[in-house]
Design an enzyme around this catalytic site. Structure first.
Site, PDB file in Angstrom:
ATOM      1  N   CYS A 160      38.104  45.065  41.342  1.00 32.63           N
ATOM      2  CA  CYS A 160      37.499  46.269  40.743  1.00 32.63           C
ATOM      3  C   CYS A 160      38.403  47.107  39.849  1.00 32.63           C
ATOM      4  CB  CYS A 160      36.938  47.161  41.844  1.00 32.63           C
ATOM      5  SG  CYS A 160      35.706  46.322  42.857  1.00 32.63           S
TER       6      CYS A 160
ATOM      7  N   HIS B 255      37.368  53.046  38.909  1.00 30.78           N
ATOM      8  CA  HIS B 255      37.566  52.883  40.342  1.00 30.78           C
ATOM      9  C   HIS B 255      38.158  54.177  40.869  1.00 30.78           C
ATOM     10  CE1 HIS B 255      38.799  51.267  44.211  1.00 30.78           C
ATOM     11  NE2 HIS B 255      37.969  50.284  43.970  1.00 30.78           N
TER      12      HIS B 255
END
Length: 523
Positions: free
Chosen positions: A50, A104
């Site tokens: 991510c 993120h």
């Protein structure tokens, strides 16, 4: 007057969608978007995890330039003060808005989703996000678990909702605000699903009777797979339901019936996501913005569903790096819709059988690092310049290239021009399109931290090159103290030919001489 942008990014979504030819998955709203878009069938993330992937495509720089391969540094401090895509739109007069998981969260975006650089107002996070990994799965009235497979009754969830439902509601609210204040906007909406836990409203399971769920076509670990290439899916092993299976580390397979449950829940989570996307696009219609808004739909990376005996992401295989990517551009990918006619009517996956082909499909191999220059060009902004070889000191440049010139080129035309070695007037070259991905490892064999090594523990970097014909990967010595890779010190290699081995099960690296591939990879 430029177009608005609605940028939809999904967490861990591989292209299991009707518009990508999946026969099982019910995704009518995303398919409808695809039918009005240019769809890229060969789009790849730069790292299948991510934070590094998101920082890469939001800055338009590769992980070797953001120097983020884990979750624990902020590029502006650690690598260079690079401009992001939303920042560039903001500096060009757009109101930039973030809903859900776009950057993120955590140190990799300065604990602020890179606000105030990237966003005009503080980013929105759903209040129920904090319960994602809590024990909310289980039988009615029974004990609750933190499971991987987690269909739930939404009314019993904290606050009676789920994060993606809240994000959709907030994004719709913002669309209506923007409609009245008439400013150009760049709205990024980040959905959490189908990221684990596979927690979704239980009714979606009805769309996928277990008897229809197959195993992956290649559920075994390939014989010629170098051990450094394998990811041992630690995040899945830590879930209560998987823990109870006592699967041996690292190669022990999940039992077949449990594999089917995971695949069923992944598909169900995709249909739940499709409903959110449908509601969001329907609201774009309601606000009268569909004719003035570019819509981009993509994911941060893919996710293995049992292929190669693998689960989750954390690898250089296509299943982990390949993402859906589509661009809806009013008047360009579709003709303008007459006033009052709907572009994106909401479609119910429980009743709707959808079957149209995407508007345009490109087989060109493209990378997410190209999103920044592509969106800038589509919105009529100046395209940021290409970065030089090293660009740590340069705030605005991109390592991707705009892919707008692939939009109208029909495949036949491109094939013709390939013979002449000329794609179009401003890009004369016979170069094939290539996507680069990479993945770090702490050791040559699977360890507890192989999936997510911290920077200081990285010893090997797998550099991977995907063309339309093959995927070539070398695992080389890496020195984390100065971020350098030694391409002379090759620990292992992989080569898969797309035509004869589309699932990447037969590594022929040792059967051939790879000088020519190696040269290309070093570029």
């Amino acid at each position: 007057d430029g177009m608005n942008v609605l940028f939809i990014v999904v967490d861990d979504l591989r292209p299991v969608l009707g518009c990508y030819g999946d026969k099982l998955v019910k995704s009518p709203n995303i398919d409808q978007l695809a039918s009005r878009s240019v769809v890229f069938s060969n789009a790849y993330a730069q790292q299948a995890v991510c934070a590094p992937s998101r920082v890469s495509f939001l800055t338009g720089r590769r992980p070797d330039t953001t120097r983020l391969y884990d979750f624990y540094s902020y590029w502006r401090v650690h690598a260079g003060n690079y401009s992001t895509m939303p920042q560039y739109f903001k500096e060009n007069g757009y109101v930039t808005l973030s809903v859900g998981k776009v950057f993120h969260p955590g140190i990799s975006s300065n604990h602020s989703d890179d606000y105030p650089y990237s966003w005009s107002v503080p980013p929105f996070h759903p209040s129920t996000e904090k319960y994602e990994n809590d024990k909310t799965c289980g039988e009615k009235g029974g004990k609750l678990y933190a499971n991987l497979v987690c269909p739930v009754d939404v009314t019993e969830m904290p606050s009676g909702t789920l994060p993606d439902i809240q994000s959709t509601e907030e994004a719709i609210r913002l669309l209506n605000v923007m409609k009245t204040n008439k400013k150009k906007f760049f709205l990024a909406v980040g959905y959490h699903k189908p990221h684990i836990p596979l927690r979704y409203p239980q009714e979606f399971i009805k769309l996928y009777p277990l008897e229809n769920i197959t195993l992956a076509p290649d559920p075994w670990v390939p014989k010629q797979l170098p051990s450094v290439a394998y990811n041992p899916w630690m995040d899945i092993r830590q879930r209560d339901d998987v823990k109870a299976l006592n699967v041996s580390f690292p190669y022990g397979p999940l039992p077949d019936d449990f594999q089917r449950l995971v695949r069923q829940s992944y598909y169900a989570a995709v249909s739940y996501l499709d409903v959110q996307v449908g509601r969001l696009l329907n609201a774009l219609d309601d606000a009268g913005l569909s004719n003035s808004t570019i819509v981009v739909f993509t994911a941060d990376h893919g996710w293995s569903l049992g292929e190669h005996g693998e689960w989750a992401k954390y690898s250089n295989f296509d299943v982990a790096t390949r993402v859906p990517l589509m661009f809806y551009v009013p008047g360009m990918t579709t003709s303008s819709v007459p006033r009052g006619e709907r572009v994106f009517p909401y479609l119910d996956p429980f009743s709707h059988v959808w079957g149209t082909e995407p508007q345009g499909r490109s087989k060109k191999v493209v990378e997410l690092v190209s999103l920044f220059p592509t969106l800038a060009e589509l919105a009529g902004l100046q395209v940021p310049p290409a970065c030089p070889e090293t660009s740590f000191q340069i705030p605005l440049c991109t390592e991707g290239t705009s892919i707008v010139h692939y939009f109208n080129a029909s495949e036949e035309k491109v094939e013709e021009e390939k013979k002449d070695g000329c794609y179009d007037s401003y890009r004369c070259s016979s170069e094939e399109s290539v996507a680069f991905s990479q993945y770090p490892r702490p050791a040559d064999t699977p360890q507890w931290n192989s999936d997510k090594p911290k920077l200081k523990d990285i010893r090997i970097m797998g550099y991977s090159m995907r063309t339309v014909d093959y995927r070539y990967t070398v695992w080389v010595r890496f020195y984390p103290n100065n971020f350098s890779a030694d391409f002379e010190d090759v620990h292992a290699g992989e080569l898969y030919m797309v035509e004869t081995d589309p699932n990447q099960d037969y590594n022929i690296y040792n059967n051939i001489s790879h000088g020519v591939f190696h040269k290309k990879l070093l570029g």
